[in-house]
Design an enzyme around this catalytic site. Structure first.
Site, PDB file in Angstrom:
ATOM      1  N   ARG A  46       0.862  -1.001  -0.048  1.00  0.00           N
ATOM      2  CA  ARG A  46       0.032   0.210  -0.138  1.00  0.00           C
ATOM      3  C   ARG A  46       0.800   1.155   0.032  1.00  0.00           C
ATOM      4  O   ARG A  46       1.547   1.622   1.065  1.00  0.00           O
ATOM      5  CB  ARG A  46      -0.852   0.043   1.180  1.00  0.00           C
ATOM      6  CG  ARG A  46      -1.667   1.362   1.390  1.00  0.00           C
ATOM      7  CD  ARG A  46      -2.619   1.078   2.709  1.00  0.00           C
ATOM      8  NE  ARG A  46      -3.433   2.463   2.866  1.00  0.00           N
ATOM      9  CZ  ARG A  46      -2.964   3.282   3.446  1.00  0.00           C
ATOM     10  NH1 ARG A  46      -1.647   3.498   4.120  1.00  0.00           N
ATOM     11  NH2 ARG A  46      -3.900   4.431   3.909  1.00  0.00           N
ATOM     12  N   SER A 117     -12.810  -2.110   0.878  1.00  0.00           N
ATOM     13  CA  SER A 117     -13.189  -1.696   2.222  1.00  0.00           C
ATOM     14  C   SER A 117     -14.649  -1.283   2.361  1.00  0.00           C
ATOM     15  O   SER A 117     -15.300  -0.899   1.451  1.00  0.00           O
ATOM     16  CB  SER A 117     -12.253  -0.276   2.140  1.00  0.00           C
ATOM     17  OG  SER A 117     -11.012  -0.467   2.099  1.00  0.00           O
ATOM     18  N   LYS A 146      -3.602   6.000   8.583  1.00  0.00           N
ATOM     19  CA  LYS A 146      -4.132   6.447   7.532  1.00  0.00           C
ATOM     20  C   LYS A 146      -4.409   8.080   7.563  1.00  0.00           C
ATOM     21  O   LYS A 146      -5.173   8.354   8.405  1.00  0.00           O
ATOM     22  CB  LYS A 146      -5.294   5.710   7.152  1.00  0.00           C
ATOM     23  CG  LYS A 146      -6.051   6.012   5.824  1.00  0.00           C
ATOM     24  CD  LYS A 146      -7.296   5.081   5.894  1.00  0.00           C
ATOM     25  CE  LYS A 146      -8.352   5.359   4.736  1.00  0.00           C
ATOM     26  NZ  LYS A 146      -8.044   5.213   3.605  1.00  0.00           N
TER      27      LYS A 146
END
Ligand code: TZP
Ligand code: IFP
Ligand code: MG
Length: 222
Positions: A46, A117, A146
């Site tokens: 990611r 998600s 995040k």
């Protein structure tokens, strides 16, 4: 190759490590190797946020991480970047609500693993309808990893999804540590997904091991 079975995916989701170049202070290849030695079951590349790599640098970095996963037979998932996932022949992709629609991504990736998600029942049901193999649900606990994370929801959201009869493999994410893993599993997740609990650990191996132990104990597998 057929779609992965629910049972197989539930087992893969037990300790799902996620990392990008800006999540570590130590050498990311050493961190991933230690995490695998400690017992992670799935890995996601990611590359997002402050100083994220792009282009060839991102491709070469991802390829090196994939090689480490391949050597240890850990499936390699790519976040957001479906084209990169296809270029690398990754084992799957993970997309968020603001990424490409899951049904269109499913058409592009065939039988590869598709994670989506979801923050609530409506998003979860839509993802399932559009062909998701698993859901990432959270943030469960507060997280600073995040940058644009939504409000922490607590484990109640996991219980709600199960109470409404959703049986799809689910991994909880957001602020998860070995100490709060048990409640995530007891609330209905098949596994836990972490970034900083491993990527910023003094010993990524030891933290991965503790996460795996906590998941096993919560599942009464010990
Ligand atoms: C990618 C993502 N999605 C929801 S919270 C989060 C960040 C998880 O990072 P950490 O495990 O360090 O809280
Ligand atoms: C935002 C995310 C939410 N969940 C997951 C996963 F853990 F893989 F399900 N990955 C993400 N990148
Ligand atoms: Mg995304």
């Amino acid at each position: 190759m057929a779609r992965i079975s629910t049972k197989q995916l539930q087992e893969k989701l037990r300790v799902y490590f996620i990392m990008g170049s800006n999540n570590c202070q130590k050498d990311p290849f050493a961190v991933l190797t230690e995490a695998i030695e400690g017992g992670i079951t799935l890995f996601q590349f990611r590359e997002k946020g402050q100083g994220a790599l792009s282009g060839k640098e991102k491709y070469d970095f991802a390829k090196e991480l994939q090689a480490i996963c391949r050597k240890h037979r850990i499936p390699f998932i790519v976040n957001d970047d479906v084209e990169l996932a296809l270029e690398l022949d990754a084992d799957g992709v993970h997309i968020g609500q603001e990424d490409e629609r899951a049904d269109l991504v499913r058409k592009k990736i065939g039988d590869k693993i598709l994670g989506v998600s979801a923050h609530n029942l409506e998003e979860a049901r839509r993802a399932i309808k559009q062909g998701a193999d698993y859901l990432g649900v959270g943030p469960i606990f507060p997280t600073s990893t995040k940058e644009d994370a939504k409000e922490a929801q607590g484990v109640a959201v996991l219980r709600t999804l199960r109470e409404h009869g959703l049986s799809i493999p689910i991994v909880g994410i957001g602020g998860i540590t070995p100490h709060n893993t048990k409640e995530v599993i007891v609330a209905g997740a098949d596994g836990v997904s972490v970034i900083s609990a491993i990527s910023l650990a003094a010993s990524p191996r030891e933290n991965a091991r503790m996460l795996a132990k906590a998941v096993r104990e919560a599942l009464n597998k010990d």
